[in-house]
Design a protein around this motif. Structure first.
Motif, PDB file in Angstrom:
ATOM      1  N   LYS A 151      85.855   8.036 -43.187  1.00 50.56           N
ATOM      2  CA  LYS A 151      86.414   7.384 -44.374  1.00 50.56           C
ATOM      3  C   LYS A 151      85.433   6.386 -44.966  1.00 50.56           C
ATOM      4  N   THR A 152      84.738   5.665 -44.067  1.00 48.55           N
ATOM      5  CA  THR A 152      83.747   4.689 -44.538  1.00 48.55           C
ATOM      6  C   THR A 152      82.640   5.385 -45.322  1.00 48.55           C
ATOM      7  N   LEU A 153      82.160   6.517 -44.792  1.00 46.67           N
ATOM      8  CA  LEU A 153      81.092   7.248 -45.468  1.00 46.67           C
ATOM      9  C   LEU A 153      81.567   7.792 -46.810  1.00 46.67           C
ATOM     10  N   GLU A 154      82.825   8.270 -46.848  1.00 48.58           N
ATOM     11  CA  GLU A 154      83.361   8.792 -48.109  1.00 48.58           C
ATOM     12  C   GLU A 154      83.445   7.693 -49.160  1.00 48.58           C
ATOM     13  N   SER A 155      83.882   6.498 -48.744  1.00 51.38           N
ATOM     14  CA  SER A 155      83.981   5.399 -49.707  1.00 51.38           C
ATOM     15  C   SER A 155      82.609   4.940 -50.165  1.00 51.38           C
ATOM     16  N   LEU A 156      81.650   4.994 -49.240  1.00 55.44           N
ATOM     17  CA  LEU A 156      80.298   4.586 -49.607  1.00 55.44           C
ATOM     18  C   LEU A 156      79.654   5.551 -50.584  1.00 55.44           C
ATOM     19  N   SER A 157      80.057   6.818 -50.520  1.00 54.02           N
ATOM     20  CA  SER A 157      79.417   7.804 -51.388  1.00 54.02           C
ATOM     21  C   SER A 157      79.748   7.548 -52.863  1.00 54.02           C
ATOM     22  N   PHE A 191      74.324   7.825 -45.413  1.00 51.70           N
ATOM     23  CA  PHE A 191      73.821   7.009 -44.300  1.00 51.70           C
ATOM     24  C   PHE A 191      72.968   5.849 -44.827  1.00 51.70           C
ATOM     25  N   ILE A 192      72.060   6.141 -45.755  1.00 53.80           N
ATOM     26  CA  ILE A 192      71.191   5.093 -46.306  1.00 53.80           C
ATOM     27  C   ILE A 192      72.018   4.070 -47.071  1.00 53.80           C
ATOM     28  N   GLN A 193      73.002   4.545 -47.827  1.00 52.59           N
ATOM     29  CA  GLN A 193      73.869   3.619 -48.556  1.00 52.59           C
ATOM     30  C   GLN A 193      74.595   2.675 -47.604  1.00 52.59           C
ATOM     31  N   LYS A 194      75.063   3.221 -46.497  1.00 55.52           N
ATOM     32  CA  LYS A 194      75.778   2.378 -45.528  1.00 55.52           C
ATOM     33  C   LYS A 194      74.831   1.356 -44.898  1.00 55.52           C
ATOM     34  N   ILE A 195      73.620   1.784 -44.558  1.00 53.92           N
ATOM     35  CA  ILE A 195      72.635   0.873 -43.967  1.00 53.92           C
ATOM     36  C   ILE A 195      72.327  -0.277 -44.927  1.00 53.92           C
ATOM     37  N   LEU A 196      72.114   0.044 -46.196  1.00 52.41           N
ATOM     38  CA  LEU A 196      71.776  -0.988 -47.181  1.00 52.41           C
ATOM     39  C   LEU A 196      72.961  -1.903 -47.458  1.00 52.41           C
ATOM     40  N   LEU A 197      74.165  -1.333 -47.538  1.00 61.08           N
ATOM     41  CA  LEU A 197      75.344  -2.147 -47.798  1.00 61.08           C
ATOM     42  C   LEU A 197      75.607  -3.103 -46.640  1.00 61.08           C
ATOM     43  N   ASP A 198      75.462  -2.610 -45.403  1.00 60.12           N
ATOM     44  CA  ASP A 198      75.636  -3.472 -44.227  1.00 60.12           C
ATOM     45  C   ASP A 198      74.602  -4.584 -44.214  1.00 60.12           C
ATOM     46  N   ALA A 199      73.364  -4.244 -44.604  1.00 63.11           N
ATOM     47  CA  ALA A 199      72.298  -5.256 -44.633  1.00 63.11           C
ATOM     48  C   ALA A 199      72.629  -6.362 -45.621  1.00 63.11           C
ATOM     49  N   ILE A 200      73.152  -5.990 -46.786  1.00 61.85           N
ATOM     50  CA  ILE A 200      73.531  -6.979 -47.797  1.00 61.85           C
ATOM     51  C   ILE A 200      74.667  -7.854 -47.273  1.00 61.85           C
ATOM     52  N   ASN A 201      75.666  -7.213 -46.662  1.00 66.95           N
ATOM     53  CA  ASN A 201      76.826  -7.961 -46.170  1.00 66.95           C
ATOM     54  C   ASN A 201      76.451  -8.912 -45.032  1.00 66.95           C
ATOM     55  N   TYR A 220      67.203  -4.854 -38.921  1.00 65.24           N
ATOM     56  CA  TYR A 220      67.419  -5.854 -39.970  1.00 65.24           C
ATOM     57  C   TYR A 220      66.690  -7.138 -39.575  1.00 65.24           C
ATOM     58  N   ARG A 221      66.111  -7.809 -40.572  1.00 62.28           N
ATOM     59  CA  ARG A 221      65.641  -9.173 -40.327  1.00 62.28           C
ATOM     60  C   ARG A 221      66.696 -10.126 -40.886  1.00 62.28           C
ATOM     61  N   THR A 222      67.368 -10.804 -39.980  1.00 60.91           N
ATOM     62  CA  THR A 222      68.415 -11.741 -40.352  1.00 60.91           C
ATOM     63  C   THR A 222      68.053 -13.123 -39.845  1.00 60.91           C
ATOM     64  N   ASP A 223      68.069 -14.100 -40.730  1.00 63.35           N
ATOM     65  CA  ASP A 223      67.682 -15.476 -40.388  1.00 63.35           C
ATOM     66  C   ASP A 223      66.298 -15.515 -39.748  1.00 63.35           C
ATOM     67  N   GLY A 224      65.399 -14.656 -40.228  1.00 60.02           N
ATOM     68  CA  GLY A 224      64.016 -14.669 -39.773  1.00 60.02           C
ATOM     69  C   GLY A 224      63.751 -13.893 -38.509  1.00 60.02           C
ATOM     70  N   VAL A 225      64.787 -13.296 -37.888  1.00 61.47           N
ATOM     71  CA  VAL A 225      64.629 -12.591 -36.612  1.00 61.47           C
ATOM     72  C   VAL A 225      65.009 -11.122 -36.792  1.00 61.47           C
ATOM     73  N   LEU A 226      64.146 -10.217 -36.298  1.00 64.46           N
ATOM     74  CA  LEU A 226      64.442  -8.787 -36.377  1.00 64.46           C
ATOM     75  C   LEU A 226      65.442  -8.388 -35.295  1.00 64.46           C
ATOM     76  N   ARG A 227      66.401  -7.529 -35.677  1.00 67.19           N
ATOM     77  CA  ARG A 227      67.432  -7.076 -34.742  1.00 67.19           C
ATOM     78  C   ARG A 227      67.677  -5.588 -34.962  1.00 67.19           C
ATOM     79  N   GLU A 228      67.624  -4.813 -33.866  1.00 59.60           N
ATOM     80  CA  GLU A 228      67.827  -3.367 -33.986  1.00 59.60           C
ATOM     81  C   GLU A 228      69.286  -3.071 -34.309  1.00 59.60           C
ATOM     82  N   ILE A 229      69.487  -2.164 -35.282  1.00 60.07           N
ATOM     83  CA  ILE A 229      70.828  -1.813 -35.725  1.00 60.07           C
ATOM     84  C   ILE A 229      71.252  -0.450 -35.185  1.00 60.07           C
ATOM     85  N   THR A 230      70.382   0.523 -35.318  1.00 53.41           N
ATOM     86  CA  THR A 230      70.744   1.863 -34.882  1.00 53.41           C
ATOM     87  C   THR A 230      69.486   2.693 -34.659  1.00 53.41           C
TER      88      THR A 230
END
Length: 571
Positions: A151-157, A191-201, A220-230
């Protein structure tokens, strides 16, 4: 022949046979039928009615020494949905429960399923801690989470990409071909849309797509620190790279040299986020870094940046001057661009002509004439500045002073009735003047044009989960506090970690500044060829806080931790 056809028993099947709960023949039959049906041994065991799901879970927990959890007491959205690959989750009926440090708690019905545990460990790079869950409840949760993901992917599309710049000739393909590509790559697009949307959020500043020999990861680099997402499947690396290059107006056939592009992610009719895209050929494919350029960061206002009251007053006094040069210094990623644009936003009024030369323009501000420099085409910083001076400017912003020619034109502009803002890469405010002299600028020109220099760093801001820390007085004194400061009237805080801050203990960042107006005394030191130490001593006498002192003040205020200040103001 019978011996060769004998089914290998799993650890749980063998344990049940040894305990007398099943015969050897029953264990072999259930193992074979479970493998054929895809239910696995424990699923077939419960389906056969020889043991209830609850009894099987209790036996597995007691036999293998893993905790037993009633997962029906939790909602599906409480668990990290992206921690385990969805195909892996469905194939082995496993669910990630919680990630802490380098360990991942995983719900599993059969903890002796070493293949599943090994695949999770390989995919996540984390140590796996099995937690036993009843197989029927676990299957229902896996189905629910899989449905939620779809459902998340469908909404992101339904989100759409918009593009910056002119259409290139390579993009003028027939519409039918474009449509076919969209259909073929629809899962990758979502998939790319979800990755970018999550990064923004999540407030990330950069997204890294990194191919390696045996895996592909996204950070993602968040608050100056890189963190693996997937870690998406390695076979998708070419499709992901091609899709990002298409929407960034890059040449998808060129994989041997770096490329730079730009794209826009339209979130709604009133909200759009720009991405600056950079590709880099590596041994195992193209690494792509996407810098998130949120225009709202320049609209936060100067109060949100972390200036102390006297620093803010000095900066505001400088930008309200009709002419002169203001320099912002610091390493890459220290927030110089946001500081400059915050000042420009304050100055952006209908009666003022503002022009900027940048490489490239990161934040789009209506009402400001922004130019992207292009060295290959001859549009350098120096060439842009020369053109600006023929365009009747009031305020000029130069992205970076890199060479003597750019510096000299900027100095002349500041001396002839224009306010000039720019950046330099130096460690602090006093050394900036040494750097300008080393570039070949005459001391008189520096002293007569530069009106203020601000050096800055970004420190991570403590999350609301922070707790008081007992730091020895000796450590506080060694960090730079004075005897008068450690009077017990304030309490230092340290990071803890919670769901809001993803366990890091920090949420967001705050600026640490050294704001140094060029007084008559400092100008005299410059004119008499004094060095940066002389300038720093005079600035200290005038009450200018250096970066360490400004950082320690943030520690006293409970905004950040002492460890964070020591790390970002290493002296």
């Amino acid at each position: 022949m019978a011996a060769t056809a004998k089914t290998a028993l799993s650890g749980l099947a063998r344990a049940l046979a040894q305990s007398g709960r099943l015969t050897e023949t029953e264990a072999e039959t259930l193992s074979r039928e479970g493998a054929q049906s895809g239910n696995g041994f424990i699923g077939q065991l419960v389906a056969s009615g020889k043991m209830s799901a609850r009894d099987a879970a209790a036996f597995a927990s007691e036999t293998f020494g893993y905790p037993l959890l009633d997962i029906s007491q939790f909602e599906a959205d409480q668990f990290p949905a992206d921690a385990i690959d969805k195909k892996l989750m469905r194939t082995h009926k496993v669910v990630a429960l919680k990630k802490r440090g380098n360990r991942l708690a995983v719900a599993i019905a059969d903890p002796s399923n070493l293949r599943a545990i090994d695949e999770i460990r390989f995919q996540t790079g984390l140590q796996v801690d099995p937690v036993v869950v009843e197989t029927d409840k676990l299957s229902a949760l896996v189905d629910k989470m899989s449905e939620s993901v779809e459902k998340t992917l469908e909404s992101l599309s339904s989100a759409e990409f918009d593009f910056d710049g002119e259409m290139g000739p390579e993009e003028e393909a027939p519409a039918s071909n474009d449509a076919q590509v969209e259909i073929d790559d629809a899962p990758v697009v979502r998939f790319i849309q979800k990755i970018l949307l999550d990064a923004i959020n999540e407030g990330a500043s950069d997204v890294h797509f990194e191919p390696y020999e045996k895996y592909y990861r996204i950070r993602y680099r968040t608050d100056g620190v890189l963190r693996e997402i997937t870690q998406p499947p390695l076979v998708l690396r070419e499709k992901i790279a091609s899709r990002i290059k298409v929407i960034s107006r890059l040449d998808i056939s060129e994989k041997r040299v770096p490329q730079d592009g730009r794209m826009k992610f339209v979130l709604s009719k009133t909200k759009a986020i720009d991405f600056r895209v950079s590709t880099l050929p590596t041994l195992h494919g193209e690494k792509i870094v996407m810098r998130i350029l949120d225009p709202s960061s320049a609209m936060l206002g100067i109060d949100a940046l972390g200036y102390e009251p006297e620093q803010r007053a000095a900066l505001m006094n400088a930008i309200e001057r009709p002419y002169g040069m203001i320099l912002v210094t610091g390493p890459t990623g220290s927030g110089k661009t946001v500081s400059l644009y915050t000042c420009l936003n304050l100055l952006n009024k209908p009666g003022v002509n503002i022009s900027t030369a940048e490489d490239p323009a990161e934040i789009n501000l209506p009402g400001i004439n922004q130019v992207n420099v292009n060295d290959k085409a001859g549009l350098t910083f120096a060439a842009s500045l020369k053109s600006f001076l023929r365009q009747d400017p009031d305020i000029i912003m130069v992205g970076e002073i890199r060479d003597l020619e750019t510096a000299e034109i900027s100095i002349k502009a500041a001396q002839t009735g224009h306010l000039v803002l720019s950046t330099l890469h130096t460690n602090d405010a006093p050394t900036t003047l040494d750097r300008m002299r080393n570039m070949g600028i005459a001391a008189f020109n520096i002293a007569s044009s530069v009106i203020l220099i601000t050096a800055q760093r970004l420190a991570r801001r403590l999350c609301s989960c922070k707790q008081p820390m007992n730091i020895p007085v000796e450590a506080l004194l060694e960090a730079g506090f004075t005897e008068a400061d450690v009077d017990g009237s304030w309490q230092p805080y340290g990071p803890v970690g919670c769901e809001r801050c993803k366990g890091s203990g920090y949420k967001g960042r705050v600026g640490i500044y050294q704001v140094m107006p060029i007084s008559d005394e400092i100008a005299h030191i410059i004119m008499t060829n004094g060095n940066s130490i002389d300038i720093a001593n005079q600035a200290r006498r005038e009450g200018v806080k250096d970066l360490r002192q400004s950082g320690l003040l943030k520690v006293r205020q409970g905004v950040t931790s002492l460890a964070e200040v020591l790390a970002c103001t290493n002296e």
